[in-house]
Design an enzyme around this catalytic site. Structure first.
Site, mmCIF file in Angstrom:
data_model
loop_
_atom_site.group_PDB
_atom_site.id
_atom_site.type_symbol
_atom_site.label_atom_id
_atom_site.label_comp_id
_atom_site.label_asym_id
_atom_site.label_seq_id
_atom_site.Cartn_x
_atom_site.Cartn_y
_atom_site.Cartn_z
ATOM 1 N N ARG A 206 33.087 -39.024 -29.310
ATOM 2 C CA ARG A 206 31.972 -39.221 -28.263
ATOM 3 C C ARG A 206 31.690 -37.772 -27.736
ATOM 4 O O ARG A 206 31.499 -37.510 -26.555
ATOM 5 C CB ARG A 206 32.425 -39.939 -26.956
ATOM 6 C CG ARG A 206 32.601 -41.243 -27.175
ATOM 7 C CD ARG A 206 32.657 -42.333 -25.974
ATOM 8 N NE ARG A 206 32.962 -43.605 -26.351
ATOM 9 C CZ ARG A 206 34.360 -44.098 -26.425
ATOM 10 N NH1 ARG A 206 35.290 -43.339 -25.954
ATOM 11 N NH2 ARG A 206 34.399 -45.357 -26.782
ATOM 12 N N LYS A 228 18.493 -29.916 -29.656
ATOM 13 C CA LYS A 228 17.945 -30.907 -29.921
ATOM 14 C C LYS A 228 18.441 -31.252 -31.408
ATOM 15 O O LYS A 228 18.759 -30.297 -32.213
ATOM 16 C CB LYS A 228 16.426 -31.028 -30.216
ATOM 17 C CG LYS A 228 15.633 -31.136 -28.996
ATOM 18 C CD LYS A 228 14.234 -31.384 -29.433
ATOM 19 C CE LYS A 228 13.479 -31.577 -28.183
ATOM 20 N NZ LYS A 228 11.939 -31.856 -28.794
ATOM 21 N N GLU A 270 6.739 -21.560 -36.828
ATOM 22 C CA GLU A 270 7.117 -21.686 -35.482
ATOM 23 C C GLU A 270 6.971 -20.515 -34.592
ATOM 24 O O GLU A 270 6.758 -20.505 -33.427
ATOM 25 C CB GLU A 270 8.644 -21.918 -35.458
ATOM 26 C CG GLU A 270 8.886 -23.455 -36.228
ATOM 27 C CD GLU A 270 8.638 -24.575 -35.457
ATOM 28 O OE1 GLU A 270 8.018 -24.396 -34.590
ATOM 29 O OE2 GLU A 270 8.787 -25.781 -36.257
ATOM 30 N N LYS A 312 11.879 -19.642 -26.512
ATOM 31 C CA LYS A 312 12.604 -20.976 -26.498
ATOM 32 C C LYS A 312 13.386 -21.348 -25.470
ATOM 33 O O LYS A 312 13.522 -22.188 -24.652
ATOM 34 C CB LYS A 312 13.270 -21.140 -27.882
ATOM 35 C CG LYS A 312 13.854 -22.605 -27.874
ATOM 36 C CD LYS A 312 13.383 -23.428 -29.219
ATOM 37 C CE LYS A 312 13.850 -24.997 -29.027
ATOM 38 N NZ LYS A 312 13.804 -25.576 -30.398
ATOM 39 N N GLU A 322 13.308 -32.390 -22.058
ATOM 40 C CA GLU A 322 11.857 -32.669 -22.476
ATOM 41 C C GLU A 322 11.297 -33.661 -21.583
ATOM 42 O O GLU A 322 10.631 -34.808 -22.220
ATOM 43 C CB GLU A 322 11.701 -33.217 -23.948
ATOM 44 C CG GLU A 322 10.420 -32.915 -24.615
ATOM 45 C CD GLU A 322 10.065 -32.904 -26.004
ATOM 46 O OE1 GLU A 322 10.845 -32.197 -26.880
ATOM 47 O OE2 GLU A 322 9.357 -33.682 -26.640
ATOM 48 N N ARG A 326 8.956 -28.654 -22.225
ATOM 49 C CA ARG A 326 9.544 -28.536 -23.532
ATOM 50 C C ARG A 326 8.821 -29.146 -24.525
ATOM 51 O O ARG A 326 8.584 -28.665 -25.665
ATOM 52 C CB ARG A 326 11.006 -29.153 -23.418
ATOM 53 C CG ARG A 326 11.746 -28.772 -24.773
ATOM 54 C CD ARG A 326 13.224 -29.113 -24.732
ATOM 55 N NE ARG A 326 13.543 -29.022 -26.010
ATOM 56 C CZ ARG A 326 14.952 -28.813 -26.487
ATOM 57 N NH1 ARG A 326 15.799 -29.007 -25.400
ATOM 58 N NH2 ARG A 326 15.244 -28.452 -27.659
ATOM 59 N N ASN A 330 6.241 -28.372 -29.313
ATOM 60 C CA ASN A 330 5.868 -29.400 -30.520
ATOM 61 C C ASN A 330 4.516 -29.105 -30.923
ATOM 62 O O ASN A 330 3.789 -29.981 -31.387
ATOM 63 C CB ASN A 330 6.199 -30.830 -30.213
ATOM 64 C CG ASN A 330 7.761 -30.993 -30.020
ATOM 65 O OD1 ASN A 330 8.388 -30.526 -31.121
ATOM 66 N ND2 ASN A 330 8.158 -31.606 -29.091
ATOM 67 N N HIS A 333 2.953 -30.361 -34.172
ATOM 68 C CA HIS A 333 4.268 -30.912 -34.940
ATOM 69 C C HIS A 333 3.934 -32.559 -34.993
ATOM 70 O O HIS A 333 4.433 -33.322 -35.861
ATOM 71 C CB HIS A 333 5.457 -31.056 -33.986
ATOM 72 C CG HIS A 333 6.116 -29.619 -34.294
ATOM 73 N ND1 HIS A 333 5.681 -28.429 -33.975
ATOM 74 C CD2 HIS A 333 7.564 -29.290 -34.600
ATOM 75 C CE1 HIS A 333 6.518 -27.589 -34.391
ATOM 76 N NE2 HIS A 333 7.599 -28.055 -34.718
ATOM 77 N N HIS A 337 4.426 -34.059 -38.536
ATOM 78 C CA HIS A 337 5.340 -35.004 -38.707
ATOM 79 C C HIS A 337 4.741 -36.077 -39.617
ATOM 80 O O HIS A 337 5.390 -36.550 -40.334
ATOM 81 C CB HIS A 337 6.059 -35.578 -37.478
ATOM 82 C CG HIS A 337 7.053 -34.806 -36.833
ATOM 83 N ND1 HIS A 337 7.679 -35.104 -35.620
ATOM 84 C CD2 HIS A 337 7.623 -33.577 -37.182
ATOM 85 C CE1 HIS A 337 8.660 -34.223 -35.224
ATOM 86 N NE2 HIS A 337 8.482 -33.171 -36.246
ATOM 87 N N HIS A 350 9.138 -28.159 -43.519
ATOM 88 C CA HIS A 350 8.611 -28.562 -42.342
ATOM 89 C C HIS A 350 7.638 -27.348 -41.520
ATOM 90 O O HIS A 350 6.553 -28.066 -41.035
ATOM 91 C CB HIS A 350 10.018 -28.463 -41.225
ATOM 92 C CG HIS A 350 9.774 -28.726 -40.026
ATOM 93 N ND1 HIS A 350 9.198 -29.921 -39.286
ATOM 94 C CD2 HIS A 350 9.932 -27.784 -38.705
ATOM 95 C CE1 HIS A 350 9.044 -29.790 -38.011
ATOM 96 N NE2 HIS A 350 9.506 -28.560 -37.607
#
Lengths: 449, 449
Positions: A206, A228, A270, A312, A322, A326, A330, A333, A337, A350
């Site tokens: 955990r 993330k 990026e 960032k 987010e 935030r 993206n 993205h 994606h 990517h």
């Protein structure tokens, strides 16, 4: 240590067999001593009230502190192992952490050791990076610290291994090694390793401590910062994961010396993003310095990494989970994606998919009348200078885009929200309030019906 | 909806085939409308400074508020569907949430609906509980809320399915259903369902809302409260997971009417635990009322559940992430986990293993000279009244215990810390500072060499 790898292996990982390269280096067991540091609990803390504005803040509102308030080009003595690193702080209250940036930082053991709590460390890396840097990292973790034991797990290299089966190898290794809650996981590699190691650290018992040592531009300027973490599902990228912050991020810019050109360019997608969404002066700096970046000028890279991390860190400090702001990170993205998921991992990197996705987002912004044509041209031009694609792969269809975009994490109550440019350079919006016709036109302009 | 199940199925789940009973009810798609509620963000907040004392606090230091400060026996009109629920608050700042306790609460749709954000709900349940309560829960979620769509995923029943393969079925269903970040997961079932659904909610899209509807004593008095979620690894229990708090816990005590006797008794092991570690008056109440509990007296059960939830809420409010105090809730669990892992899931219920483990922890405490013999006798006596085991299965060996206990989450820097009783009834310690000889003697007294 596992299979030898060349510096070009990362660009052609589609040839690696999925099953047999999951190399669990059970013999790679280093034992040293260390003065045990006190355990620092990771209680959550309040984050700032959120701002949904995503235009670039004025200089005086900068939330980031950097120990060296540097001019555009700062590094002068890269060979010294005692170089003082540039430090960018990610301000998240009790969970704040430093990003160390500099040349030769892996030769400064104290930087890592001050963030190791407990006596056990698990380094998570891949078959490409392990032969290059694993020994160096183990040395940095253990020299002068004879109490520390380091285990390592070497995963196959590539986005297509960012899945649950591969993640389980990390849990298997940690549990078989009887690591306990006071251990520290160290991610040594690019974005895939950082995302997987981070999610493993978030979930093992955990939650245990972890450290990011990013070795690609992509990871250094983006994925290692902000917490993330996660893995892909066969139906989409990063659909399973956690927000989980590291103890520190250590960026040794020397690791870029072994990075293939294509990986280097991928990361620049990026860097360009930060300029477009919130930092026009940085974009203008990139337009002037792209040639220096492409020729791996270390001073230019040190500046690009620092400025990217500052951008960032500012965004993450204001919106860790987010809720709004935030999401602007993206840009490109959602389209990207869809390309990665439809085209299959391993064909495009990517950043290559993000580059093509950025062109599509910019095209759509222009169709909506939200930006001048000059911005469209400048985006196309800078991406071409970075040798990045400006159109999706030919096989992409409109339906492929629509199908993947429907499961995007930015869908809320069935409505797809997108990051689009709006206004002068350096301004964007995150919105579901746009004319669907513009989206359709962009999809048809860039892919087959 | 999947295979029919009887109320005795849960006690014999070892006969269920792992592959074929993973029933994804793709047709179980309910569509209604609902006034969309505003999205409530889940930003982390400060938790209280931790106290490592684990003796029972005096009444005046109680951190828990209950809307009805009830005498030992409170419920009088169980048949009314408008009954006002007892509310126990779990105080975690911005992440605080209510536990609703009462008869007929599933007939009060507002209790659930006020905690649903967004328009999509995924109910996670199992083959035993679905035929009994799924329709009722879907009705409670949707009646008068025509905008809400409910999906469900029905997992096989039993601790042995608390694994990554089964968890992936939840992700598959959520992604195939195109659920987004504003969805809510609902756990309908016992501890296994709650732990798995909670971990799925923590990880899906890096975290979505979830609600616990526990239907067993074990889940109602313990596992649904406090945000511990996770799955088992073949080498040990709950080794992969997250701390992740629900929006609310809804305990309809009527669901116990369908619970098999053996499951009922299993949950009492945790009720007894609260008395031993921090609440002597509650233990004394149990000694007087065990017969009423075993005969399913609803008033006795309502009180036992409320008092258990109050104890758990107090501990969790003070130590959410188990830095110290919270570990005391694991009395008997370290020995118990060793039994469950070694004996194989499906033979003994969790509470049965905890009962035997509690006897071992009490035996060791006595060998250390930390408690009077009278406590040993009272513990054995109350467990026998509850028809719970007071010795481990005969097949257990000392090495089996040692092997599993070595990977327990309470090991820190190689040292196993245990929860042991010390002092008068209602006092315990969480410590690694004990004579190893006493542990060895206990292991040899209760298992084969």
């Amino acid at each position: 240590m596992a299979a030898a790898a060349t510096t070009t292996a990362t660009a052609s990982y589609s040839t690696i067999s999925p099953k047999h390269n999951v190399s669990l280096s059970t013999n790679n067991h280093h034992h040293f001593n260390k003065n045990a540091l006190g355990f620092v609990s990771e209680n959550p803390i309040p984050i700032r009230s959120l701002s949904l504005s995503c235009s670039r803040p004025a200089k005086h509102s900068m939330k980031v502190s950097a120990t060296s308030a540097a001019p555009p080009v700062i590094e002068t003595s890269k060979s010294s192992s005692d170089e003082v690193p540039t430090v960018v702080d990610v301000d998240l209250g009790d969970r704040s952490y430093p990003i160390y940036i500099g040349s030769g930082l892996l030769n400064q053991p104290d930087l890592l050791q001050r963030h190791i709590h407990g006596k056990r460390v698990l380094v998570v890396t891949n078959t490409t990076v392990a032969p290059l840097y694993l020994d160096k990292v183990v040395h940095a973790l253990t020299v002068g610290n004879p109490n520390v034991t380091v285990e390592s797990v070497i995963l196959p290299d590539g986005e297509k291994y960012k899945d649950m089966d591969t993640l389980m190898k990390v849990f298997d290794k940690a549990i078989e090694s009887r690591l306990d809650r006071r251990c520290t996981f160290v991610a040594l590699g690019g974005g895939v390793i950082g995302d997987m190691c981070g999610y493993a650290a978030a979930s093992f018992l955990r939650g245990v401590n972890f450290i990011q040592i990013p070795t690609t531009v992509m990871a250094q300027v983006d994925s290692s910062v902000g917490g993330k973490t996660g893995i892909n599902h066969r139906l989409g990228k990063n659909l399973i994961g956690a927000f989980y912050q590291p103890q520190c991020v250590l960026i040794d810019t020397d690791t870029l010396n072994t990075l293939p050109d294509r990986e280097l360019a991928s990361g620049l997608a990026e860097v360009i993003k930060y300029g477009l969404i919130r930092d026009a002066p940085f974009f203008e700096w990139q337009e002037k310095n792209m040639q220096a970046l492409m020729s791996r000028d270390p001073d230019a890279f040190a500046y690009a990494i620092k400025r990217s991390c500052e951008n960032k860190a500012e965004v993450v400090s204001q919106d860790e989970k987010e809720s709004g702001l935030r999401a602007t990170l993206n840009l490109g993205h959602t389209f990207g994606h869809a390309i990665e998921t439809s085209y299959g991992y391993g064909h495009w990197l990517h950043g290559e998919a993000v580059a093509a996705g950025t062109v599509m987002a910019v095209d759509m912004s222009y169709r909506l009348g939200w930006i001048d044509e000059s911005i469209v041209k400048r985006v196309n031009s800078i991406l071409k200078q970075a040798k990045l694609p400006t159109t999706p792969p030919e096989m992409m269809t409109v339906d492929m885009f629509k199908s993947v975009m429907a499961v995007d994490k930015k869908v809320a109550d069935g409505l797809l929200r997108l990051i689009l440019l709006k206004g002068p350079l350096g301004n964007c919006v995150f919105t579901g309030d746009y004319d669907r016709k513009a989206l359709d036109e962009t999809l048809h302009a860039f892919s087959k019906s």
